[in-house]
Design a protein around this motif. Structure first.
Motif, PDB file in Angstrom:
ATOM      1  N   GLU A  17      24.068  -1.861 -23.684  1.00  0.00           N
ATOM      2  CA  GLU A  17      22.685  -1.509 -24.016  1.00  0.00           C
ATOM      3  C   GLU A  17      21.766  -2.609 -23.491  1.00  0.00           C
ATOM      4  OE1 GLU A  17      21.756   1.282 -25.876  1.00  0.00           O
ATOM      5  OE2 GLU A  17      19.635   0.739 -25.806  1.00  0.00           O
ATOM      6  N   ALA A  18      20.926  -2.277 -22.523  1.00  0.00           N
ATOM      7  CA  ALA A  18      20.027  -3.260 -21.916  1.00  0.00           C
ATOM      8  C   ALA A  18      19.063  -3.820 -22.950  1.00  0.00           C
ATOM      9  CB  ALA A  18      19.259  -2.629 -20.763  1.00  0.00           C
ATOM     10  N   GLY A  19      18.518  -5.000 -22.656  1.00  0.00           N
ATOM     11  CA  GLY A  19      17.537  -5.603 -23.548  1.00  0.00           C
ATOM     12  C   GLY A  19      18.144  -6.515 -24.594  1.00  0.00           C
ATOM     13  N   GLY A  20      19.338  -7.031 -24.352  1.00  0.00           N
ATOM     14  CA  GLY A  20      20.044  -7.822 -25.352  1.00  0.00           C
ATOM     15  C   GLY A  20      19.763  -9.308 -25.280  1.00  0.00           C
ATOM     16  N   ILE A  21      20.467 -10.042 -26.122  1.00  0.00           N
ATOM     17  CA  ILE A  21      20.250 -11.483 -26.209  1.00  0.00           C
ATOM     18  C   ILE A  21      21.152 -12.213 -25.204  1.00  0.00           C
ATOM     19  CG2 ILE A  21      19.613 -11.268 -28.640  1.00  0.00           C
ATOM     20  CD1 ILE A  21      22.294 -12.658 -29.338  1.00  0.00           C
ATOM     21  N   THR A  22      20.911 -13.509 -25.058  1.00  0.00           N
ATOM     22  CA  THR A  22      21.703 -14.343 -24.164  1.00  0.00           C
ATOM     23  C   THR A  22      22.883 -14.942 -24.931  1.00  0.00           C
ATOM     24  OG1 THR A  22      20.545 -16.389 -24.704  1.00  0.00           O
ATOM     25  CG2 THR A  22      19.569 -15.004 -22.993  1.00  0.00           C
ATOM     26  N   SER A  23      23.860 -15.472 -24.187  1.00  0.00           N
ATOM     27  CA  SER A  23      24.989 -16.113 -24.858  1.00  0.00           C
ATOM     28  C   SER A  23      24.530 -17.412 -25.530  1.00  0.00           C
ATOM     29  CB  SER A  23      26.135 -16.367 -23.877  1.00  0.00           C
ATOM     30  OG  SER A  23      25.741 -17.192 -22.821  1.00  0.00           O
ATOM     31  N   LYS A  24      23.481 -18.018 -25.007  1.00  0.00           N
ATOM     32  CA  LYS A  24      22.929 -19.225 -25.652  1.00  0.00           C
ATOM     33  C   LYS A  24      22.409 -18.902 -27.039  1.00  0.00           C
ATOM     34  CE  LYS A  24      20.944 -23.108 -23.178  1.00  0.00           C
ATOM     35  NZ  LYS A  24      19.842 -23.602 -22.342  1.00  0.00           N
ATOM     36  N   GLU A  25      21.703 -17.761 -27.159  1.00  0.00           N
ATOM     37  CA  GLU A  25      21.172 -17.391 -28.475  1.00  0.00           C
ATOM     38  C   GLU A  25      22.307 -17.038 -29.434  1.00  0.00           C
ATOM     39  OE1 GLU A  25      18.042 -14.458 -28.590  1.00  0.00           O
ATOM     40  OE2 GLU A  25      18.206 -14.242 -30.770  1.00  0.00           O
ATOM     41  N   LEU A  26      23.344 -16.392 -28.922  1.00  0.00           N
ATOM     42  CA  LEU A  26      24.455 -16.041 -29.807  1.00  0.00           C
ATOM     43  C   LEU A  26      25.162 -17.298 -30.317  1.00  0.00           C
ATOM     44  CD1 LEU A  26      26.170 -13.966 -31.210  1.00  0.00           C
ATOM     45  CD2 LEU A  26      27.444 -13.616 -29.102  1.00  0.00           C
ATOM     46  N   LEU A  27      25.361 -18.275 -29.434  1.00  0.00           N
ATOM     47  CA  LEU A  27      25.949 -19.546 -29.871  1.00  0.00           C
ATOM     48  C   LEU A  27      25.076 -20.195 -30.942  1.00  0.00           C
ATOM     49  CD1 LEU A  27      27.101 -20.963 -26.419  1.00  0.00           C
ATOM     50  CD2 LEU A  27      28.599 -20.432 -28.355  1.00  0.00           C
ATOM     51  N   GLU A  28      23.772 -20.168 -30.717  1.00  0.00           N
ATOM     52  CA  GLU A  28      22.841 -20.769 -31.685  1.00  0.00           C
ATOM     53  C   GLU A  28      22.984 -20.082 -33.048  1.00  0.00           C
ATOM     54  OE1 GLU A  28      18.838 -20.518 -30.252  1.00  0.00           O
ATOM     55  OE2 GLU A  28      17.976 -21.287 -32.129  1.00  0.00           O
ATOM     56  N   ALA A  29      23.164 -18.772 -33.035  1.00  0.00           N
ATOM     57  CA  ALA A  29      23.314 -18.033 -34.294  1.00  0.00           C
ATOM     58  C   ALA A  29      24.608 -18.412 -35.006  1.00  0.00           C
ATOM     59  CB  ALA A  29      23.274 -16.527 -34.003  1.00  0.00           C
ATOM     60  N   LEU A  30      25.699 -18.466 -34.263  1.00  0.00           N
ATOM     61  CA  LEU A  30      26.976 -18.819 -34.890  1.00  0.00           C
ATOM     62  C   LEU A  30      26.931 -20.236 -35.451  1.00  0.00           C
ATOM     63  CD1 LEU A  30      29.467 -17.243 -32.317  1.00  0.00           C
ATOM     64  CD2 LEU A  30      28.568 -16.235 -34.420  1.00  0.00           C
ATOM     65  N   HIS A  31      26.285 -21.136 -34.718  1.00  0.00           N
ATOM     66  CA  HIS A  31      26.195 -22.516 -35.199  1.00  0.00           C
ATOM     67  C   HIS A  31      25.302 -22.604 -36.433  1.00  0.00           C
ATOM     68  CE1 HIS A  31      27.320 -23.669 -30.843  1.00  0.00           C
ATOM     69  NE2 HIS A  31      28.390 -23.544 -31.588  1.00  0.00           N
ATOM     70  N   ALA A  32      24.305 -21.732 -36.519  1.00  0.00           N
ATOM     71  CA  ALA A  32      23.458 -21.707 -37.717  1.00  0.00           C
ATOM     72  C   ALA A  32      24.277 -21.287 -38.938  1.00  0.00           C
ATOM     73  CB  ALA A  32      22.282 -20.754 -37.507  1.00  0.00           C
ATOM     74  N   ILE A  33      25.122 -20.294 -38.788  1.00  0.00           N
ATOM     75  CA  ILE A  33      26.000 -19.899 -39.897  1.00  0.00           C
ATOM     76  C   ILE A  33      26.910 -21.062 -40.271  1.00  0.00           C
ATOM     77  CG2 ILE A  33      27.831 -18.307 -40.632  1.00  0.00           C
ATOM     78  CD1 ILE A  33      26.663 -16.238 -38.690  1.00  0.00           C
ATOM     79  N   ALA A  34      27.467 -21.720 -39.235  1.00  0.00           N
ATOM     80  CA  ALA A  34      28.417 -22.803 -39.469  1.00  0.00           C
ATOM     81  C   ALA A  34      27.788 -23.941 -40.285  1.00  0.00           C
ATOM     82  CB  ALA A  34      28.948 -23.337 -38.139  1.00  0.00           C
ATOM     83  N   SER A  35      26.521 -24.209 -40.030  1.00  0.00           N
ATOM     84  CA  SER A  35      25.892 -25.351 -40.703  1.00  0.00           C
ATOM     85  C   SER A  35      25.138 -24.931 -41.960  1.00  0.00           C
ATOM     86  CB  SER A  35      24.940 -26.053 -39.726  1.00  0.00           C
ATOM     87  OG  SER A  35      23.895 -25.188 -39.366  1.00  0.00           O
TER      88      SER A  35
END
Lengths: 290, 290, 290, 290, 290, 290
Positions: free
Chosen positions: A232-250
Motif C-alpha cells: 500500500e503506497a504512502g507508508g512510513i520509512t524504516s527509520k520511522e519504524l525503528l524509532e517507534a520500536l525504540h520508543a516502546i523499548a524505552s
C-alpha cells in the motif's frame, strides 16, 4: 567445531540456545491461505533467517548485543495447508505452551491472521493484555468474502476478546469505511498514516501494562518493503519504524511477546524486505526483553 | 563520425577526453573477494556507466554542466582474482601515478577495501590528508574472521595511517560494539544515523583542508540502494545524500579525489542503485572539481 | 510435536537423523571467493534445502523413498571468508572425519574448488579412488591469473593426485586450448558436450571401483540452471543429467561420496536451479547409497 | 599497463585491435522503435559485451582461438531515437564503409530491421548475395500497422532486393498466413520449426556463394532466450543453434558478414540470453572468418 | 452472476459502468516509441489495472468511496506502432470526443508525449486552461535528437499553446540548462525538487481556474517508482505525492481531466510502481471529480 | 473505433465475441489456496491474456486462424477466497451452464483442483467421458495433510467418478509411492516421463470418445515453465508439448473442453511461462474445436 549454528544461515542469528536454556523462542508460522491479493508469506520466516546473517549482533541504537540474550530458534511449525482453522489451533496450542514455560515468543509470519492465535493464548495468561498493532491496514473486518477467518479480520477479533479499549493501532492508511467507523466508535485507539509520533504520545498511558506487539511489515512503504501480500503506497520509512520500536523499548510498558508478519519473498527480489524484517526482529528482541 | 563515445554506453557520460587532456580520471576497481554477505560488486562500475546514459549532462542543483570538465574514463582495472593483497598493490600504484600526474581520481568500486589503497597513495602526496567517510557501516574492525584485509577494516587502517583526528565518518548505523568504542575513544569523528545535518556542522572546521571523500552506497536505505553487498535498513534518502554532497561542494574544503563503492548489480533488478550512483558521481565531479 | 524438522525448510527434506544415527551426511561448503565471473554460490546450499521442500520423498525413477535412508543435514560449515587455503583445510578436515566415521558425504557447494578438499580426504582412505566429473568446464588449468587455488584448477589437482587415468570428465564444452591438450595427452578420459551416452559406455570399465562423483550444476544449459557462476550456452537438459545419474546408480561402481557445486541464487530468480539441484541430490542419495 | 581492454568489460572479449588493424569489426545498432510487443533491445549490444567476459577465448567446437583473429569493437552507433528511416540510413552508410574497407561486419542488434540496412550495403558490393536467415518469425510482411519500416518486414524487403531465390529461412514457427503463402509461392526457401537438419541439407547447393547470415536470437526457445522482444514457445535449443552455425562454418559458402539481433536485457534477469548470444558471436567470428 | 467485472483484474477497480452511464472514463495510451532511455511503458496501463485489485474502494484520506463515482474503463487505445504523429492524432480525436460528451478523462500512459494530445483537445473546449505538471523532468526541450515529437518536449509544446503563464511545473530535478533558462525567462512557473509545499503556496492563485493535471510517475524517487523510463535519483516520497494530490482536491481549482504516465512494467519487478500508480489514480478520481 | 478489444490486452487475443455469439468460452478460475509449495496461480489467467498479445492469430502448425473461431473471453470468476469447497461449487455451476449452452469451455487456472469441478459438470452431460491428463505430478492422492480438497487429489477424484479405465495420464514424473501403486493396480493408464510418443500410441484406442483435456503447465521442465507452483526438474520441452496437442487435434477423439492450470506469475520474471501457456491455449482452441 566445523559448524557454527549461529552463522550457518539455518537459524536466526545468535539463536543457538536450546529450548530449555532460552528466554526467547523464535518460531515461524508459515500460513498464508487467506491472503486475498498476493500470497507467498509462508516462505517469509526462512528468508528473514537467511537475511539475519548480514546483521551485526550489536545494536548501536540500543547499545545491546544479542550475546546478552538467550534465544532458541525452533524453526517453522508444521501446519495443515489450506486449513486456516486447524492451523490457528496449532499455533494457539504452541503459544499456550510457550507462555506456560515463561518463554518470550517472537513469531515470524505468515499472514496476519496468525497473530490472532497467539493473542488468544496470551490473553489466557494476562487478562488485562494490551495489543500494540502497527500496520498499513485496519484489519477490522467482521468477515471477508463471507469468511470470518481472513487476513482482514484479526484485529477485529482481538478487539472483541480484549475489549476495544485495549487495542492501539498505528500507521493505518487503508480499509473499508466500516472499519474506520468501528475504530472511531468502539473505543479502540487508531492513529492514521504515522506511527512514531502518535505512539510516543500514547505510550505514557500504557505504562506498567502487559503489551503484545504485532507488526505487519506492510506499514512500511512498498519502497522499503515490496515483498508483502498487500503493498500500500504512502507508508512510513524504516527509520520511522525503528524509532517507534525504540520508543516502546524505552517506555514503561512490559512487552510479553511480539510478532512480525506478511513478509512474502516472491515479491522481494532484492531481499530488502527480509533485510528490514530481520533488523526489526533484532531490535525487538534487544529492546523488549531485558 | 558514426560513433559518439559520450553516448555509446561504454564510458561514463561525457568522459571522452584522453588521459592526457583530462583533469578527472574515472576508473573501475572490480574487486569484491572479501565481502562477507553478498558478493558481486565487481560488475558495479560497468552498470554505473550504463546508467549514466540516462542522466542529463547539466546539474540544476549546481548549475554546472559536464561540458565544463575534462574527464577520461579509463575503464576497469585488471586485478588478480581472489588475491586482495596484490589487487590493493595495483590500485595503489595506479593512484600513485594519478596523483603524480595531477589527475583528480574518481574511483568506482568494488568493495570498500579499495579505498584503503587510494588513500594510501593520496597520503604520500598530502601528509595532512583528511578523509570524509559516508557509510552505513563503521568499517573499523581490526580484522574479520582472522583477516586484516577485509571490507570491514578499511577505515581502521585509514585511521591508523592518517591519525584518528583526520577521519570523519557520517551516517554509521551498524558495527560491533568494539568499533563504536574505538570511535568514541580514539579521537576520530563519527556521526550516527544522519549525514547531511552533522556534516554541515563539521565542515567549517575542515576549511582549507585537503579532503578525500569515500562514499559507500549502502549509506542509502535499501529502498534507495538495494544493489549492495551488506544492505542495512534504517538508512538515509537519496535526497539527503545529494544535500550532503552539495554541502561539501559549497564548503571551503579542497577535495583531492573521491570514490563510490559497493554497487552490486546482482541485487539491483530495477537498476535503481546504479541510477543513484551515477547521479552521485556526476554531482561529485561537478561539485568537487572546479 | 509442533515442529517437523523434515518439513521446516531448515534442512534438506527427510535429513532429520542425528550425526550418530546417519549413514549419509549432507553439509554446505559456502565458499565462492575464487570465482571469476559471477560470485554468490555461498548461498547455494541454503536455497537447495529450501527448494527440497517441494520434492516428493519418493523417486519414481528409482522406486526408492528417502525413508529408506538415514540422513543427517549438518548445516553449512563455518569458513574464513576470503581465505581459500584455510577454507580448504577445514573442508578436508571435516571430510577426513566423515570418512573415518564411515559416513557417506553429500557436499553442497560453493565453488568447485571445494571438491578438491573432499577428494584429498577420500584419497587418504581409498588409494585407488576414481573421480567421475560432470561439468561444462574442464577445470584443468594449472593456475588462473597467477593463483593455483582457483575454481578453474580442481580437476587438474585431482588428476595429479589420483593419476590422470582415474579421472573421467563428461559434458565438457569450455576451456583453454591447453586444458584440452592436457586431456588428450595425459591419459585421463574426457567426453565433450554429452554426458549420458558416453558415460554409459565408460561405466562397464569402472565396475567394482570406488568412485567419487562431483557434479557442477553448470553442465546443464543455462536454460535449466541460470543460477550459476559461469553459465555456458550449449549444455545438456535436466532429463539427460537424470539419465546419467541413474546410469551410475545401476552400474557396478561403488560410489563413496558426491557433491553438487556452483548453485548461485542471485541469478536464480525463479529458483529453477535450486529446484533442479535439490532433485539431483535426492536422486544421488537414493541411487548411490544402498 | 593497468588496463586490459580485453578484460575490462567495455568491449567484446579480445576485440582490442584498432579499426585499421582489424579484419573484423563488431558494432552495436541500438535501435528498437518498431518492435510491437516488448521493446528494449537497444541495450542488447552492451550486455552481450558484458556477458562475453565469461567466455573462454578458445572454442573447443572449432579448435580455434580468438587470438587468431583481429577484431575491433567500435561500440554502439549513435542513432536518432524514434526515427527508423534516418537510423537505417546511418547503418547503411556505416556498412558501406565497412565493406569498402574490406572489413567483416559483426552487427549487434537492436531490432531485426537493422539487418535490412546492412544487407542493402552488402548487395551493392556482391550482386549475387545470398542471405541465410535463422529466426522464429517469418518477417515477411509487406507492412505492419500501416508501416513498411517494421521489425516484421525486413526479410520481405531483402527478398525483393536479392530475389526470393537467394533467401533461405530456417526455424520459422510464427507468422501470418500471408507470409507463409508468400514463402511457398515466391521461390524463396523456408524450413519450418527446425534449423540444423534442414540447413545441412541446403548448404551443399550454396557452395561457393557469398552469404550474409542474420540470426534472430528468438529462434531459440524462450527457455534459452527469454530476453527478447517477441518470445515464441516451441523453439530450438542452444545446442541445435551451435550445430547450425558450425555446419555453415564447415561448408563451402563464403560468409561476408553476420549479425545477431533482438537481445532485450529487460526480460533477461538471469542474463542467459546475453550469455548465449555472446557465445554465438564468438562461434560465428571463429567459424565464418578464416 | 459468476463474473464480477470490478474484481476480475481486467478493468480498473470499480470501473464497471458503461460509457453512457459514466462520468469518468479511464483509458490506456500504450505509446512509448520516443522514450530515449528505457522503453516499455506501453504495458503500463494494464499493470496499473491489475494492481488496482489490491486497493480498497474507500479512501481514508478523502473519506470517499469509488461507489460514489460512475467510472467506465474503456481499455487501451489501438495505436499505430512506431508512428508518433498518427498516434497523437488518434489520442487527440478520442479526447475531443470525451470532452464533447462531458466525460472526465483519466488517461494512463504510455510516455509523456501523450499528454500533449489530450491537452490540445482540452484547450479547444477551455481557452483559459491551466496545466499542473508534476514531474522529475522539465520536458521543455524544443526537440530531442532532431525530433520535435519526443518525450522531452510536451511541456514546451503545451507552454506555447496555452501561454507559459498557464503552466505550473513542480518537482523538477532534471533537464538541460536551456530548459531551466526557458522556465526562468518565459513566465511559466517552475518549482524545483519539492512538490507539496510549493504547490500549496501556488494553489490559491489558481482558484476558480479550469485545470488539467498531468502526473509523471518519475517525480517519485526510484525507490518508490523504479518501473519507469527515465528514473532520476533524489525524488519525492509517495507520501508527499499523496499530500500534493489532496491539496489540489481540497483547493478551489476545477480539475477537468488528468493523466498518469511513464509506468514501465519491465523494470517494476515487485510491482511497487504499478501499486503506487493505482493508488494515485484512485485518489485523483475521488479527489478531482465531485 | 478507438478501442480494439482484440488488441487491448484485456482479453485473450481474438476473443471478442459476445457469450451468445461464441462457440468457445475462455474463463479464468483464480483459485490457489490448496497449493502446498508456491502459491500465486490466481494471477495466471490475466498474464496469459497479456502474453497472448504477442501471438499471431494464425498457427502454421495447424494452418488455421483464430478468425475461423468464435470466442468469448468472460474474464475471471469471482470466487470466495480461502474457501475451496464453495469455490469448486461455483466453478461446477458455471461449467454446468456452459455445457448446457453448448459452449466449448477453455478454463485458465488457478490450481489443478479446479479441473475436478469442470470434469464433474462434463460428466453429467457425457456419462462415458474420458480425461486426458498431461502433468508432472500424478495428483492421485486420497488426501494431502488431512484435506481431501487439495491440489494433489483431483485426478484421484476424477478416477473415482469416471472409472479408472477412463483416465489417461501422461508425463508423470513425481508422486508418492502409493500414487504409482494406485496407477498400476486400478486400471487407469499412466505414462511416465514422456508425453508425445505414448500419447500417439494410445490415441487410436480413444477414437470416437468424448474427451476432456486437462493440462498442467508444470509438465514442461522448469526451464520452459518456471512460473508454476510445484516446479519439477526433468520435464519435457515446449516442442514436445505442442507435438502432443497436435496429435490429439489430428486424432479421432472428440474434445469437449479443456483447461490449462498452474501458471504462477510471481515466479515468471521473464514471462516465458505465460508466453508458452498462451500459445498452448491458441493451439488447443484451433486444434480441438472444428
Amino acid at each position: 567445531m566445523f559448524f557454527d549454528e549461529g552463522y550457518s544461515g539455518r537459524k536466526f542469528i545468535m539463536s543457538d540456545k536450546t529450548y530449555e536454556e532460552a528466554d526467547i523462542v523464535v518460531f515461524g508460522m508459515p500460513m498464508d491461505y487467506t491472503v486475498s491479493f498476493r500470497p507467498g508469506s509462508r516462505f517469509g520466516p526462512n528468508r528473514i533467517r537467511e537475511a539475519s546473517i548480514g546483521l551485526e549482533e550489536y545494536s548501536v541504537y540500543l547499545d545491546r548485543d544479542l550475546e546478552e540474550l538467550s534465544v532458541h530458534d525452533a524453526g517453522d511449525m508444521l501446519l495443515p495447508f489450506g486449513n486456516a482453522a486447524k492451523s490457528l489451533d496449532r499455533i494457539e496450542a504452541l503459544a499456550d505452551q510457550l507462555f506456560q514455560d515463561d518463554k518470550f515468543p517472537v513469531g515470524l509470519g505468515g499472514e496476519h491472521l496468525v497473530s490472532w492465535a497467539v493473542v488468544k493464548a496470551a490473553h489466557k495468561k494476562w487478562k488485562d493484555l494490551t495489543v500494540i498493532h502497527i500496520d498499513a491496514h485496519a484489519d477490522l473486518r467482521e468477515e471477508y468474502e463471507g469468511e470470518t477467518l481472513s487476513h482482514s479480520t484479526p484485529i477485529r477479533k482481538i478487539s472483541r476478546l480484549l475489549g476495544p479499549e485495549n487495542v492501539y493501532s498505528f500507521g493505518i492508511r487503508s480499509g473499508m469505511k466500516e472499519e474506520f467507523t468501528y475504530a472511531e466508535t468502539s473505543g479502540m485507539h487508531m492513529s492514521r498514516f504515522d506511527v512514531a509520533e502518535p505512539l510516543k504520545k500514547k505510550l505514557p498511558e500504557l505504562e506498567g501494562r502487559k503489551v503484545y506487539v504485532t507488526l505487519d511489515i506492510d506499514v512500511l512503504d512498498p519502497a522499503y518493503a515490496p515483498g508483502t501480500g498487500t503493498p500500500e503506497a504512502g507508508g512510513i520509512t524504516s527509520k520511522e519504524l525503528l524509532e517507534a520500536l525504540h520508543a516502546i523499548a524505552s517506555s514503561g510498558v512490559e512487552v510479553v511477546g511480539c510478532d512480525l508478519v506478511e513478509v512474502s519473498p516472491a515479491y522481494d527480489q532484492s531481499e530488502k524486505t527480509a533485510v528490514a524484517a530481520a533488523k526489526m526482529i533484532r531490535e525487538m528482541m534487544l529492546g523488549f526483553k531485558s
